[in-house]
Design a protein around this motif. Structure first.
Motif, PDB file in Angstrom:
ATOM      1  N   UNK A 115      -4.140   6.985  -6.907  1.00 13.18           N
ATOM      2  CA  UNK A 115      -5.487   6.970  -6.325  1.00 13.18           C
ATOM      3  C   UNK A 115      -5.898   5.571  -5.865  1.00 13.18           C
ATOM      4  N   UNK A 116      -6.382   5.498  -4.623  1.00 14.12           N
ATOM      5  CA  UNK A 116      -6.864   4.223  -4.060  1.00 14.12           C
ATOM      6  C   UNK A 116      -8.253   4.424  -3.457  1.00 14.12           C
ATOM      7  N   UNK A 117      -8.851   3.331  -3.008  1.00 15.07           N
ATOM      8  CA  UNK A 117     -10.150   3.415  -2.341  1.00 15.07           C
ATOM      9  C   UNK A 117      -9.956   3.104  -0.861  1.00 15.07           C
ATOM     10  N   UNK A 118     -10.032   4.166  -0.041  1.00 13.00           N
ATOM     11  CA  UNK A 118      -9.750   4.032   1.395  1.00 13.00           C
ATOM     12  C   UNK A 118     -10.703   3.056   2.075  1.00 13.00           C
ATOM     13  N   UNK A 119     -11.971   3.077   1.659  1.00 15.68           N
ATOM     14  CA  UNK A 119     -12.955   2.143   2.229  1.00 15.68           C
ATOM     15  C   UNK A 119     -12.476   0.701   2.130  1.00 15.68           C
ATOM     16  N   UNK A 120     -11.867   0.365   1.002  1.00 16.19           N
ATOM     17  CA  UNK A 120     -11.346  -0.991   0.790  1.00 16.19           C
ATOM     18  C   UNK A 120     -10.192  -1.303   1.733  1.00 16.19           C
ATOM     19  N   UNK A 121      -9.308  -0.337   1.903  1.00 20.51           N
ATOM     20  CA  UNK A 121      -8.156  -0.539   2.810  1.00 20.51           C
ATOM     21  C   UNK A 121      -8.629  -0.779   4.236  1.00 20.51           C
ATOM     22  N   UNK A 122      -9.597   0.032   4.689  1.00 14.97           N
ATOM     23  CA  UNK A 122     -10.109  -0.101   6.059  1.00 14.97           C
ATOM     24  C   UNK A 122     -10.751  -1.473   6.248  1.00 14.97           C
ATOM     25  N   UNK A 123     -11.538  -1.891   5.239  1.00 12.57           N
ATOM     26  CA  UNK A 123     -12.261  -3.151   5.345  1.00 12.57           C
ATOM     27  C   UNK A 123     -11.286  -4.335   5.362  1.00 12.57           C
ATOM     28  N   UNK A 124     -10.350  -4.344   4.431  1.00 10.22           N
ATOM     29  CA  UNK A 124      -9.460  -5.506   4.292  1.00 10.22           C
ATOM     30  C   UNK A 124      -8.493  -5.619   5.478  1.00 10.22           C
ATOM     31  N   UNK A 162      -2.684   0.854   6.097  1.00 11.21           N
ATOM     32  CA  UNK A 162      -3.844   0.572   6.959  1.00 11.21           C
ATOM     33  C   UNK A 162      -4.764   1.788   6.972  1.00 11.21           C
ATOM     34  N   UNK A 163      -4.449   2.778   6.146  1.00 11.27           N
ATOM     35  CA  UNK A 163      -5.238   4.003   6.059  1.00 11.27           C
ATOM     36  C   UNK A 163      -4.640   4.865   4.960  1.00 11.27           C
ATOM     37  N   UNK A 164      -5.003   6.138   4.960  1.00 13.99           N
ATOM     38  CA  UNK A 164      -4.452   7.063   3.969  1.00 13.99           C
ATOM     39  C   UNK A 164      -4.214   8.412   4.649  1.00 13.99           C
ATOM     40  N   UNK A 165      -3.194   9.172   4.254  1.00  9.24           N
ATOM     41  CA  UNK A 165      -2.275   8.891   3.158  1.00  9.24           C
ATOM     42  C   UNK A 165      -1.197   7.869   3.529  1.00  9.24           C
ATOM     43  N   UNK A 166      -0.868   7.019   2.560  1.00 12.07           N
ATOM     44  CA  UNK A 166       0.263   6.113   2.693  1.00 12.07           C
ATOM     45  C   UNK A 166       1.317   6.578   1.696  1.00 12.07           C
ATOM     46  N   UNK A 167       2.491   6.897   2.226  1.00 11.88           N
ATOM     47  CA  UNK A 167       3.567   7.444   1.389  1.00 11.88           C
ATOM     48  C   UNK A 167       4.679   6.399   1.329  1.00 11.88           C
TER      49      UNK A 167
END
Lengths: 226, 226
Positions: free
Chosen positions: B43-52, B181-186
């Motif tokens: 589990x990750x936080x997509x909002x964080x990935x988009x922002x960073x 850079x987004x989700x899902x990342x496999x």
């Protein structure tokens, strides 16, 4: 017994600067005699689509991933592909505006050459690291496509004519009206409706829309019955 | 004879706010007993990935297309899906930070519940138009997932603890390091290498990487040999 149903129109809006457009083009060219479709090739200017929609270039992680993904997709979809040695100069600074005007000029004189000319341009930029901006390149491409010198000279000499520019703009605007935000943009006409599909990774979806079967990137071509 | 080769690790970095993550999750859950893989849910936080990463929200034409594409993909991948009635409020303003902390808390106490809890959260937001931000919702989700009251209360009461926040941040940073850079990342671990695949439309590619076969979205589960 051959089906008597009319073929369904499928439009492919593409730009030779786009590798994913090439992959979609090759798969659709393979399928055009497998599925009951009438494939209409529509050259557009991708730079215009990106600018007008405000579709921004991707972030760094996405660019890095794309450079891997494009090879994986080319392998999966069986298109012999190699990125240009300097992708950003070739694809963004030099770009494809003149090349797409050349494709448009050919298409307006004799659209039976559009497929070959497009494929040869893609092979130049996205396999052989060759130029697609010079008149000399268009001469080579046209010759290789089997275009007679007279037609070829006519096509090349009209590249900057208003009618050619207008047709390229018209197709680009048509793509935008149909919802494009990039290329390839594929539009299937089914039961009086238009269904837009984006990219070279939605063939199972396109098959569903057309009521056809997706059997992987290299379908067996049905034998003509005598 | 059963293979004695060790299972290949496949990590799925996901956020329940993302429909495409759900589709990838369901397909991978179906395949985990078909392919020789050890599926690790992260589990990750997509909002964080988009922002960073600076990955920008898509342009208008792409948003319009996505709302069609997500239904087409759900139908193709056989996941019963419905967009929330107010997607931008639900997905962007309310978001999934608390939900992903709840998943993380559950995962850290007993990861055998992670799959069920994630699936139920997705069903709430992306099928039933139900809340995934309130404690009462997490109580319902946990109960439905079969978590005992004591463990469930412990998970819910620790949602804002530093250890939970840190683990969610750690997994999010790990995804970024692996190129997300987004989700899902496999991420597939094969022969000492890590191969990142993005999205729910690259399963034929993932199969190639793993040396396995993609047989469509709903594979037949092999029968256990007695």
């Amino acid at each position: 017994m051959a089906s008597t149903a009319p073929k369904k129109l499928v439009e492919l809006f593409y730009d030779v600067v786009s590798p994913y457009s090439w992959f979609a083009f090759e798969v659709l060219c393979r399928y055009k005699n497998v599925w009951m479709i009438d494939l209409h090739l529509k050259p557009v200017f991708l730079g215009g689509i990106m600018k007008i929609t405000g579709n921004k270039p991707p972030c760094e992680n996405k660019v890095i991933h794309s450079r891997k993904d494009v090879y994986r997709m080319s392998e999966y979809l069986k298109v012999d592909f190699k990125l240009p040695s300097d992708p950003s100069t070739t694809m963004f600074r030099k770009g494809s505006l003149k090349a797409m005007r050349f494709v448009t000029a050919v298409d307006m004189i004799d659209s039976s050459f559009t497929e070959n000319v497009s494929r040869i341009l893609w092979s130049r930029i996205h396999r052989n690291d060759e130029d697609i901006t010079e008149v000399a390149s268009f001469q080579l491409v046209g010759k290789q496509a089997g275009i007679e010198p007279e037609m070829l000279n006519k096509a090349i000499s009209t590249i900057t004519d208003a009618t050619i520019k207008k047709r390229l703009t018209d197709y680009t605007e048509e793509a935008l009206e149909k919802g494009a935000f990039g290329a390839p943009t594929i539009v299937a006409h089914v039961n009086g409706k238009q269904e837009m599909v984006f990219g070279c990774d939605r063939f199972p979806i396109l098959a569903n829309i057309l009521g056809e079967k997706w059997v992987g990137p290299v379908p067996e071509i049905p034998q003509t019955k005598l």
